[in-house]
Structure formats: C-alpha cells, structure tokens
Design a protein around this motif. Structure first.
Motif, PDB file in Angstrom:
ATOM      1  N   CYS A 168      22.214  24.041  25.129  1.00  0.00           N
ATOM      2  CA  CYS A 168      21.055  24.911  25.330  1.00  0.00           C
ATOM      3  C   CYS A 168      21.350  25.958  26.412  1.00  0.00           C
ATOM      4  CB  CYS A 168      19.849  24.058  25.727  1.00  0.00           C
ATOM      5  SG  CYS A 168      18.431  25.022  26.265  1.00  0.00           S
ATOM      6  N   ARG A 169      21.176  27.214  26.062  1.00  0.00           N
ATOM      7  CA  ARG A 169      21.483  28.313  27.006  1.00  0.00           C
ATOM      8  C   ARG A 169      20.575  28.252  28.220  1.00  0.00           C
ATOM      9  NH1 ARG A 169      25.999  29.511  24.274  1.00  0.00           N
ATOM     10  NH2 ARG A 169      25.550  30.263  22.183  1.00  0.00           N
ATOM     11  N   ARG A 170      19.312  27.974  27.980  1.00  0.00           N
ATOM     12  CA  ARG A 170      18.340  27.976  29.067  1.00  0.00           C
ATOM     13  C   ARG A 170      18.652  26.867  30.066  1.00  0.00           C
ATOM     14  NH1 ARG A 170      13.622  30.588  28.796  1.00  0.00           N
ATOM     15  NH2 ARG A 170      13.818  30.719  26.543  1.00  0.00           N
ATOM     16  N   CYS A 204      15.322  23.678  24.629  1.00  0.00           N
ATOM     17  CA  CYS A 204      14.236  24.592  24.988  1.00  0.00           C
ATOM     18  C   CYS A 204      13.519  25.121  23.753  1.00  0.00           C
ATOM     19  CB  CYS A 204      14.751  25.749  25.839  1.00  0.00           C
ATOM     20  SG  CYS A 204      15.680  27.004  24.928  1.00  0.00           S
ATOM     21  N   GLY A 205      14.207  25.098  22.627  1.00  0.00           N
ATOM     22  CA  GLY A 205      13.583  25.570  21.387  1.00  0.00           C
ATOM     23  C   GLY A 205      13.555  27.083  21.263  1.00  0.00           C
ATOM     24  N   CYS A 262      16.329  29.290  22.403  1.00  0.00           N
ATOM     25  CA  CYS A 262      17.597  29.986  22.594  1.00  0.00           C
ATOM     26  C   CYS A 262      18.361  29.837  21.281  1.00  0.00           C
ATOM     27  CB  CYS A 262      18.393  29.413  23.759  1.00  0.00           C
ATOM     28  SG  CYS A 262      19.134  27.807  23.443  1.00  0.00           S
ATOM     29  N   CYS A 265      19.402  26.185  20.488  1.00  0.00           N
ATOM     30  CA  CYS A 265      18.326  25.271  20.085  1.00  0.00           C
ATOM     31  C   CYS A 265      17.715  25.661  18.741  1.00  0.00           C
ATOM     32  CB  CYS A 265      17.248  25.226  21.154  1.00  0.00           C
ATOM     33  SG  CYS A 265      17.812  24.467  22.682  1.00  0.00           S
TER      34      CYS A 265
HETATM   35 ZN    ZN Z   1      17.725  26.124  24.339  1.00  0.00          ZN
END
Ligand code: ZN
Ligand code: ADP
Length: 725
Positions: free
Chosen positions: A378-380, A395-396, A398, A401
């Motif tokens: 996940c990038r976030r 995070c849904g 990025c 995700c």
């Molecule tokens: Zn993410």
C-alpha cells in the motif's frame, strides 16, 4: 472569556465561512484558544490551519494579529476573508508608506478584525512595535508557519526571533502557533522560543485521505498524460518535471494536442511567472507544467491532480508536491511515473562534489524514494510510515490497494530456472543464473556452462521479468536461498515436485493498470449545469480581480450542480455559502440554476443533502432514522421497484441505492436471501476472505467474475460486516 458551545461554534463557522463541519483538530484548537490558552496546532498542508485563528478572531472582541512569512499567501488570505465580508488587511514591505499608514489608522480605529504582518515589518526596535500593538489592543496572536522561528526547521527566518518577546509583553493574550512541520525537535523549539511552554499541542494525522496515489511505469508518458487530461478538461492540475527544458517540451507537446497548458520555472522572467501564476489561480490556464519552483506561493484549493513526469528526489518533496492537490478536501489524484533510468539520473544529480556527508543523506533519501516506487504494498502506508505515523496495510485508495491481483501460470519458467540451478550445481546467485538463462555472452560465464543445454533457454524473457519470477518463487517457497552476503539459490522439496512436472506454478501478479483506468468519481451532478456555474464563478472572479476559488470552492459548485437549490434558503444549505457570500453572489448562481431547472424540467434535490448529523459515514450497524433518505429507498423497494428504477427516480447513483438497502439487511429489516441465493452468498464470502480485505469491491469482483454484480457483492459485504460486529 465567554464560553462557546459546540453548537454555537458550528453556527459561527457556517455564518462566517459557509462550512458545515470542522476538519481535523479545528474544533478543539478553537475551543482552547477561546478559553484563553496558548495552542500549537500541527496540521498537514491543506488541513485548514487558517480557520483555527480566523474563527476565534471573529468571536473575540479585539483585533487578531497574524504573523505570516509569505507575502503572496498573505494577500491570498486577505482576499479570501474579504470575499467573506470580513475586514482584514496586511502590512508588508511591498506597500507604500501612505498605504501602510492608512491601514494602521483603520486598525487603531478598530475597523479591522484580522491584521496580517510580515515578519520583516516588525521594527528592530521592539519598544515602538509593542507600543503600536498596545494601541491596537489585540485579542489574539497567530503565528503562521511557526517552524520559521526554529533553526531546526527547514525554513528558518531570523526575523521570527523577534516574536520571542510577544508573550512577555502581552501575557494574557493567547498565542496560537501553527505549522505543518512534523518533527518533534522543531515542535519543542517553537514552544520554547515563543515562550509558551504551557501551550496545548494538537497534532493531526498527515494522511491526506482525499488524495489517491498512483504509480505508473514510465513509457509514452506524455501521451498518457494527455489522455488523462482530455478526460478532465474542466479541471486544474500541475505536472512536475525535473528540468526547465523538460517543462517547456512537455507543455508544447500538450499544447500541440489542444490542451491549454503553460510552463513555469525559475528561469522565466518575473513578469511571465506572475502572469502564468495568476492565470492558473483564475482557472484561465488549467494545466501547468513546472519545476518544483512552482507551488511555493500557490494556495489554489481546487488542484484536482498532481502528476510527476519524473521521479522526485525524496519522499519529502513527493509529499509536499502531491499535497498541493485537493486542498479543498475533494477527491484528487497524485500520479507518479517511475523508471529506473530516472533513479540513475537522480543519483548523479544529488551527488555533491566534496560533500560526502550531504551526498550520503541525499542518496539514502533517493533509495527510499526508489523503494516506495518498487515495493509491492500500500502506497499510503509506506508514505505514512516514512513520516513516522502508523498506518494499516490497506487504504483502498492507492493503485496497489485498488488494483486487482491476477494469477499467472509460470510453470515452464519455474522449471527453466530450477533446471539451471541444478545444472550449474546449486552454487550461484540470482544475478548469475539470470544471465545464464538469457544466454549472456559475458566472460563471467565459463565455456563449460555455455555448452549446457539450459544455457540461453530463458532468452524470451527480459531480465526484469526473470528477477520478478525469482523473487516470487522465493516468496512462495518454491526455491531456497542460502544465508550470507552472496546468497545462492538452492532446491527444496517443493522445487523437486515442480521439476518433475507434478504441479503447476501459479504466481500472483499485480495487473498493470493503465493511467486511463483511473476511475472518475461517480457522477451524480449535472454536467452541463456545472459548466455554467463555473462560468458564473469565472466572471465574478474576473470582475473582482480575485482567484476563482476565492469566490467559491469547487465543492460548492459541485453541490449546487447536484442538489439544484432554487431559492435562498436552499442555497444557504450549500457548503461554502456563509451569510455574506449568499447575499453577495447567491443571486448570480440562483438565476442560472433556476433557468437550467426550468429548461430541463428539474426540481430541487436539496432535501437529499443529508443534514449535518447524518452526513458523516454511518457505520453499517447504526439504524437509519425513520423518514431519512434510506427509508425512502426502502419504501420504494418494498413497493417492488428495482434498484435501477429507484436510482433513476431518486436521482441517486445505483451504488447509493445498494448501500441504502444494505443497511436494512445489516439491520435485519430485509432478508439477505431475498437478494441472492445461499450459494451466491457463500461464494462471495469465500472471495472476500481470499481477497484478504473488506472494503474494496473490485478485488472481490475480479475473483468472482461476471456472474456476480457489484451490487450483489456490495450487499453481501455489508451483510458480512454486520455479522462480524
Ligand atoms: Zn493503499
Ligand atoms: P493550511 O493553511 O492548513 O494549508 P488552509 O487554511 O489554507 O490550509 O485551508 C485549506 C482549504 O480548506 C481552504 O480552501 C479552506 O477554505 C478550506 N477549509 C478549511 N477549513 C474547512 C472546513 N472546515 N470545511 C471546508 N473547507 C475548509
């Protein structure tokens, strides 16, 4: 000091600024200030620091003095306060002595609520400054960009040190220090230097939830960027490039494709620079291609996307630049194009001759940037952890995700790799084996190896593909690695089964998303009307010589285009319309909406705008209030209308209707099996488990395939969530 109830503070927020809700820590910060205490507020850029002193300024009896370092930002703030009918002014070195005298007179007469002062305007002789302040009888001191007082901060300004004696001279007047600087040393230093050791500190999360992060491979970049922009012609964005020449090339390529873009860098003459900046502020130019020189003095709230054409030098820069998107809180995209070539270029770039220490730090930061781009996660979460904040691994919002995983059959490749390991005697690392498989002519490969049958059988794959296969096979336990500095690949039991051809090898791969796969927001607003409203805003801004977003933020236009307010009372329910702005600009917008509604036979939908208390995401388990929008959907469902029909009739998106009904399933009011068979529910349950997460629909849908609709999946997932809790 009078005590203000939360209710009254909400009313004041709406009355003066037109906002419906406080963001982040705004409310507790404001309550603390109004109780007469010193405060330090730490919020990310765009978090809404200004309201923290602007609202108290309106409620306190006297003047609020704001110290702010950037003249451009100061002007912007004063303009936006003036647009709300608030008396504000600034004192800075660009004004003539006459102008300054006039402002001081007005302030002394008590005609100004907020006075912005540039630090260089504070006289060296502090006695005269304090006399002046004393005559103004201030109620509050606000120190914006407070990290400027600390030599630990990244932007130390010696003039700020003059503020150290403010508190000594005005002990009862509260001081509020605001910054986006996250590190602890700087925070402590600020409190100490300002002499406010008792300040209450409020730290907000640095997560920018409304920014969606994407990383894309860097190929045919300008074409991809152009496609992306073409789909959002009405929106504003910034494209960052590393070099000045780069900005010019990209901008002219975009222009050749009919996009109204301009370039910006520090080499332009100052007049051209301010022309471009102003045009961008006013939405006359929608796309700016710039070096990182652009943005320092920019406070535009409706930047909908930030694209990095080249990889930034470090995560700090990336966070700051992407942070210029979505300051108004609306969904915005941050898209980064990544290539290893860029990393190699940057390595040279950050290397400073004769300064090994600085170079080492820069290279380390670059490595972390590279890891961010390369890692499968996940990038976030990576971004937040980089800045020292814990964050879950999903995070849904990025690209990682949101992207679906796919299973690829790599049996043949796996067998090739494993036999190469066997033939070369289990004595080599991945790098050598890949060269060997690809039939490299290098002298590192002895003649004896070049005669083996497996030499060169992996020619059909690129080096990077083999690297990926090795990594995945190791992660899946299909091959072992010895410990030590030069790990050697070795077979294990699983490898032997694969070599015998007794089992297929499936590897999990992230589907490459194209940039034009980036979802657009579900559209429920009236596109044509939105365009007209933008036009109205543009004309008003032109007439008053202020940036468009000073008239109203994008969100207000979106709300108007969605809910079609048809009279003043309805208009005031739209976010951004304080009483002053509703009075001043309301008619201009109302006329256009009324005409549009008449011409298209539409009626107001303002009743669908949920009242404040229910607008926050309602958890699945809370029962909708009777008479709410949920119940309208329920009633229609019970009359036997399909979800499509309900959506159509109510002017809602299908997904909204589905989520309404899902709530009643969670409640037990509706039966899940009236929507799907037990078998289907079972299959969805398994797919949810397999996808390993509970929010995004797409990974689940990808597993299930076409015989399941998003609606069914959404409803089943809501049901499962309610079962769990
Ligand atoms: Zn993410
Ligand atoms: P910062 O100084 O923290 O970078 P600003 O104070 O400039 O951020 O606020 C960023 C944007 O958010 C501005 O356009 C501001 O008007 C808007 N804003 C601030 N508070 C709210 C709120 N409670 N509701 C809606 N918009 C807000």
């Amino acid at each position: 000091m009078p005590v203000y109830s939360t209710e009254r503070l909400h009313l004041a927020l709406k009355h003066f600024f037109g906002y419906d809700e406080f963001r982040l820590n705004q409310l507790p910060v404001i309550e603390t200030v109004l109780a007469g205490n010193d405060v330090m507020g730490i919020m990310p850029t765009g978090g809404g620091k200004s309201i923290c002193y602007q609202l108290p300024a309106m409620l306190l009896p006297g003047i609020t003095i704001v110290i702010s370092p950037l003249i451009a930002l100061m002007k912007d703030q004063v303009d936006s306060l003036t647009a709300n009918g608030i008396h504000a002014a600034c004192l800075n070195s660009t004004q003539s002595p006459d102008e300054q005298r006039l402002i001081i007179e007005e302030a002394e007469k008590g005609n100004i609520k907020l006075l912005y002062i540039a630090p260089e305007r504070i006289p060296a002789n502090s006695a005269s400054f304090f006399d002046f302040l004393r005559r103004l009888n201030p109620s509050l001191f606000a120190v914006d960009e407070a990290h400027c007082i600390s030599s630990w901060g990244h932007d130390f300004r010696p003039e700020y040190l003059k503020l150290a004696v403010l508190k000594q001279n005005f002990p009862p007047v509260p001081v509020i220090a605001l910054t986006a600087s996250a590190d602890k040393v700087t925070q402590d230093d600020i409190v100490q230097k300002l002499g406010i050791p008792g300040a209450k500190v409020f730290i907000s999360s640095f997560n920018r939830a409304n920014i969606y992060y994407y990383i894309r491979q860097k190929q045919n970049v300008v074409g991809k960027i152009a496609d992306y922009i073409m789909k959002r012609k009405e929106e504003c964005g910034i494209i960052y490039a590393l070099s000045r020449a780069g900005t010019e090339e990209i901008a002219s390529a975009l222009k050749a494709m009919g996009i109204n873009a301009a370039h910006y860098h520090a080499g332009l003459d100052p007049r051209e620079r301010s022309r471009v900046q102003e045009a961008f502020q006013k939405d006359d130019i929608r796309v700016i291609v710039a070096t990182i020189a652009f943005g320092m003095g920019i406070d535009k709230s409706n930047v909908r996307y930030v694209i990095h054409h080249d990889v930034p030098k470090n995560m700090e820069g990336y966070y700051q630049e992407t942070g210029r998107a979505g300051r108004d809180g609306l969904k915005s995209d941050a898209i980064l194009f990544y290539s290893r070539g860029d990393i190699i270029k940057l390595k040279k770039f950050v290397t400073i001759e004769g300064n090994t220490e600085q170079t080492a730090v820069s290279l380390q930061k670059l490595r972390q940037m590279e890891q961010f781009c390369e890692s499968d996660r996940c990038r976030r979460q990576y971004l937040m952890q980089y800045f020292g904040e814990a964050f879950p691994d999903y995070c849904g919002t990025c690209d990682y995700c949101m992207s679906a995983l796919e299973q690829v059959d790599a049996t043949v490749d796996a067998q090739k790799l494993l036999s190469a390991i066997v033939r070369t005697g289990e004595r080599y690392g991945a790098g050598y084996l890949i060269d060997f498989l690809r039939g490299s002519a290098s002298e590192k490969i002895p003649a004896a190896h070049k005669e083996l049958k497996t030499y060169g059988i992996g020619k059909d794959r690129k080096k990077e593909e083999w690297e990926w296969i090795v990594k995945q096979m190791f992660n899946s336990g299909y091959v072992d690695k010895s410990a030590g500095e030069y790990p050697v690949l070795k077979l294990n039991d699983k490898s032997r089964v694969i070599l015998k051809g007794e089992t297929p090898v499936m590897l999990t791969k992230q589907k490459e998303q194209r940039i034009d796969d980036i979802d657009e927001e579900e559209v429920s607003y009236d596109d044509q009307l939105l365009k007209e409203l933008r036009g109205v805003r543009h004309d008003l801004a032109d007439r008053e010589h202020v940036p468009a977003y000073n008239i109203l933020p994008d969100n207000s236009l979106l709300e108007m285009a969605s809910y079609l307010p048809l009279n003043f009372d309805e208009l005031k329910q739209v976010s951004g319309f304080g009483d002053y702005k509703a009075g001043k600009y309301g008619m201009a917008f109302l006329q256009v909406i009324q005409r549009h509604a008449r011409a298209n036979n539409l009626s107001s939908k303002i009743h669908l705008k949920a009242p404040k208390s229910t607008r926050k995401a309602t958890p699945a388990t809370t029962k909708p209030k009777s008479g709410s929008t949920f119940h309208v959907t329920l009633a229609m469902h019970k009359e036997g209308r399909s979800m499509d029909e309900i959506a159509e009739e109510r002017g809602l998106s299908l997904s909204t209707v589905e989520s309404h009904l899902a709530k009643f399933i969670a409640d037990g009011e509706l039966d899940i099996f009236s929507f799907m068979s037990p078998e289907k529910l079972n299959a969805i349950t398994n797919a949810v488990k397999a996808s390993g997460q509970q929010i995004a629909l797409r990974p689940v849908k990808d597993i299930l395939g076409d015989s399941y609709t998003y609606g069914e999946i959404r409803i089943a997932m809501e049901y499962l969530k309610s079962e769990q809790s």
